[in-house]
Design an enzyme around this catalytic site. Sequence first.
Site, PDB file in Angstrom:
ATOM      1  N   ARG A 179       0.837  -1.213   0.000  1.00  9.19           N
ATOM      2  CA  ARG A 179       0.000   0.000   0.000  1.00  9.19           C
ATOM      3  C   ARG A 179       0.867   1.257   0.000  1.00  9.19           C
ATOM      4  O   ARG A 179       0.561   2.235  -0.687  1.00  9.19           O
ATOM      5  CB  ARG A 179      -0.934  -0.001   1.219  1.00  9.19           C
ATOM      6  CG  ARG A 179      -1.889   1.186   1.219  1.00  9.19           C
ATOM      7  CD  ARG A 179      -2.960   1.080   2.287  1.00  9.19           C
ATOM      8  NE  ARG A 179      -2.403   1.223   3.630  1.00  9.19           N
ATOM      9  CZ  ARG A 179      -3.124   1.125   4.750  1.00  9.19           C
ATOM     10  NH1 ARG A 179      -4.427   0.864   4.693  1.00  9.19           N
ATOM     11  NH2 ARG A 179      -2.553   1.263   5.931  1.00  9.19           N
TER      12      ARG A 179
ATOM     13  N   ARG B 233       9.415  26.897  -1.697  1.00  7.16           N
ATOM     14  CA  ARG B 233       7.972  26.715  -1.784  1.00  7.16           C
ATOM     15  C   ARG B 233       7.424  27.108  -3.160  1.00  7.16           C
ATOM     16  O   ARG B 233       7.526  28.254  -3.587  1.00  7.16           O
ATOM     17  CB  ARG B 233       7.272  27.538  -0.704  1.00  7.16           C
ATOM     18  CG  ARG B 233       5.786  27.217  -0.611  1.00  7.16           C
ATOM     19  CD  ARG B 233       5.098  27.971   0.522  1.00  7.16           C
ATOM     20  NE  ARG B 233       3.694  27.582   0.577  1.00  7.16           N
ATOM     21  CZ  ARG B 233       2.765  28.046  -0.250  1.00  7.16           C
ATOM     22  NH1 ARG B 233       3.072  28.929  -1.179  1.00  7.16           N
ATOM     23  NH2 ARG B 233       1.506  27.628  -0.147  1.00  7.16           N
TER      24      ARG B 233
ATOM     25  N   HIS C 155       4.085  25.288  -5.743  1.00  9.97           N
ATOM     26  CA  HIS C 155       3.131  24.175  -5.770  1.00  9.97           C
ATOM     27  C   HIS C 155       3.578  23.015  -6.657  1.00  9.97           C
ATOM     28  O   HIS C 155       3.439  21.856  -6.292  1.00  9.97           O
ATOM     29  CB  HIS C 155       1.752  24.662  -6.217  1.00  9.97           C
ATOM     30  CG  HIS C 155       1.069  25.518  -5.198  1.00  9.97           C
ATOM     31  ND1 HIS C 155       1.596  26.696  -4.739  1.00  9.97           N
ATOM     32  CD2 HIS C 155      -0.104  25.360  -4.539  1.00  9.97           C
ATOM     33  CE1 HIS C 155       0.787  27.231  -3.845  1.00  9.97           C
ATOM     34  NE2 HIS C 155      -0.257  26.434  -3.702  1.00  9.97           N
TER      35      HIS C 155
ATOM     36  N   LYS D  45      -3.005   6.913   0.923  1.00 15.21           N
ATOM     37  CA  LYS D  45      -2.812   7.165   2.365  1.00 15.21           C
ATOM     38  C   LYS D  45      -1.952   8.411   2.553  1.00 15.21           C
ATOM     39  O   LYS D  45      -0.779   8.348   2.933  1.00 15.21           O
ATOM     40  CB  LYS D  45      -2.199   5.938   3.051  1.00 15.21           C
ATOM     41  CG  LYS D  45      -2.415   5.953   4.566  1.00 15.21           C
ATOM     42  CD  LYS D  45      -2.194   4.583   5.140  1.00 15.21           C
ATOM     43  CE  LYS D  45      -2.138   4.584   6.655  1.00 15.21           C
ATOM     44  NZ  LYS D  45      -3.330   5.128   7.313  1.00 15.21           N
TER      45      LYS D  45
ATOM     46  N   GLU E 230     -16.442   5.809   5.298  1.00 15.74           N
ATOM     47  CA  GLU E 230     -15.611   5.142   6.318  1.00 15.74           C
ATOM     48  C   GLU E 230     -15.498   6.065   7.521  1.00 15.74           C
ATOM     49  O   GLU E 230     -15.960   7.208   7.493  1.00 15.74           O
ATOM     50  CB  GLU E 230     -14.224   4.833   5.745  1.00 15.74           C
ATOM     51  CG  GLU E 230     -13.470   6.083   5.317  1.00 15.74           C
ATOM     52  CD  GLU E 230     -12.091   5.808   4.725  1.00 15.74           C
ATOM     53  OE1 GLU E 230     -11.496   4.760   5.029  1.00 15.74           O
ATOM     54  OE2 GLU E 230     -11.608   6.677   3.972  1.00 15.74           O
TER      55      GLU E 230
ATOM     56  N   LEU F   6     -10.022   4.440   2.206  1.00 15.49           N
ATOM     57  CA  LEU F   6      -8.711   3.814   2.292  1.00 15.49           C
ATOM     58  C   LEU F   6      -8.939   2.309   2.432  1.00 15.49           C
ATOM     59  O   LEU F   6      -9.755   1.887   3.257  1.00 15.49           O
ATOM     60  CB  LEU F   6      -7.960   4.328   3.523  1.00 15.49           C
ATOM     61  CG  LEU F   6      -6.547   3.740   3.608  1.00 15.49           C
ATOM     62  CD1 LEU F   6      -5.622   4.434   2.618  1.00 15.49           C
ATOM     63  CD2 LEU F   6      -5.993   3.847   5.012  1.00 15.49           C
TER      64      LEU F   6
HETATM   65  N1  PMP Z   1      -9.624   4.593   6.856  1.00 15.04           N
HETATM   66  C1  PMP Z   1      -8.866   5.654   7.184  1.00 15.04           C
HETATM   67  C2  PMP Z   1      -9.272   7.006   6.685  1.00 15.04           C
HETATM   68  C3  PMP Z   1      -7.718   5.496   7.973  1.00 15.04           C
HETATM   69  O1  PMP Z   1      -6.948   6.546   8.280  1.00 15.04           O
HETATM   70  C4  PMP Z   1      -7.383   4.191   8.434  1.00 15.04           C
HETATM   71  C5  PMP Z   1      -6.190   3.987   9.331  1.00 15.04           C
HETATM   72  N2  PMP Z   1      -5.019   4.362   8.754  1.00 15.04           N
HETATM   73  C6  PMP Z   1      -8.200   3.114   8.074  1.00 15.04           C
HETATM   74  C7  PMP Z   1      -9.313   3.363   7.280  1.00 15.04           C
HETATM   75  C8  PMP Z   1      -7.876   1.718   8.520  1.00 15.04           C
HETATM   76  O2  PMP Z   1      -6.748   1.242   7.841  1.00 15.04           O
HETATM   77  P1  PMP Z   1      -5.782   0.145   8.490  1.00 15.04           P
HETATM   78  O3  PMP Z   1      -6.636  -1.064   8.748  1.00 15.04           O
HETATM   79  O4  PMP Z   1      -4.753  -0.091   7.453  1.00 15.04           O
HETATM   80  O5  PMP Z   1      -5.247   0.732   9.752  1.00 15.04           O
END
Ligand code: PMP
Length: 289
Positions: A52, A100, A102, A147, A181, A206
Amino acid sequence: MSRVAYVNGQYVPHAEAAVHVEDRGYQFADGVYEVIAVTRGALVDEEPHLVRLERSLSELRIAAPMGRPALRHVMREVIRRNRVADGIIYLQMTRGVAPRDHAFPAGAETSVVMTARRTRPPNPAVIRDGVKVITIPDIRWERCDIKSVALLPNCLGKQQAREAGAYEAWQVDARDGTVTEGTSTNAWIVTRDGEVVTRRADHAILNGITRIALVDIIAGQQGLKLVERPFTVEEAKNAREAFLTSTTSFVTPIVRIDGATVGDGKPGPVTKGLREAYLAHMAEEAGTA
Ligand code: PMP
């Protein structure tokens, strides 16, 4: 105990660890991160976390700062130097230091920071009684699959949850009322038909490593059916069970959503079973199963 951080090739005392003021992570949130659980000194699901991380870097066109063997070595060294048996390791990589502007700088070197710390075992009351979540509009961008360290909406949401006496805030897509989420966790329900439902890993969420592990666990358990589809807040309130997953929360039962009681208001059997199975998976990763 004195903590140690890894910063761009050096192990430094945690209190003195710093990056430059023109690091693009600091100025633009132009970077990515990972949090990996450590159990009995072993990294849990190291491989999918690295996959990831590499994907997040490549989606943002940030150069990988080192190969996998070097990365694995540094992670172990950070865990060792901080004497972490049970805890987490945090990795952050940014596009580096540059005047700096962008647009991407030419020739900046990817910055790397790693820290590790011990964590306390989960609060038994949380597992025994379950937790509350509130719902909030999802105000994030359209690439939540990356992420990225740009976590301001998540921070605002988590703070709102805390002020409401809740454990987490479930973010809701204003266009269709579906739950995307949590602010740092993935969202799940168990329907009245006994199906386990979670959103498929599209660009709106994520793809949690805990989520991925649980999808595997469910596939291997007879009598459990997983359906990857969005669900609404209404459906969640009427579900038999609800729970959340993450590297630090594992599988945590939810008993209230915006004040509405889920099921009979106690953690349900499917959630409990999946939590046990996930803890067994962690123990296996540590070679102590
Ligand atoms: N969604 C978000 C927005 C997150 O920040 C996280 C944690 N990093 C998760 C879901 C869960 O991901 P993981 O199981 O890899 O910790």
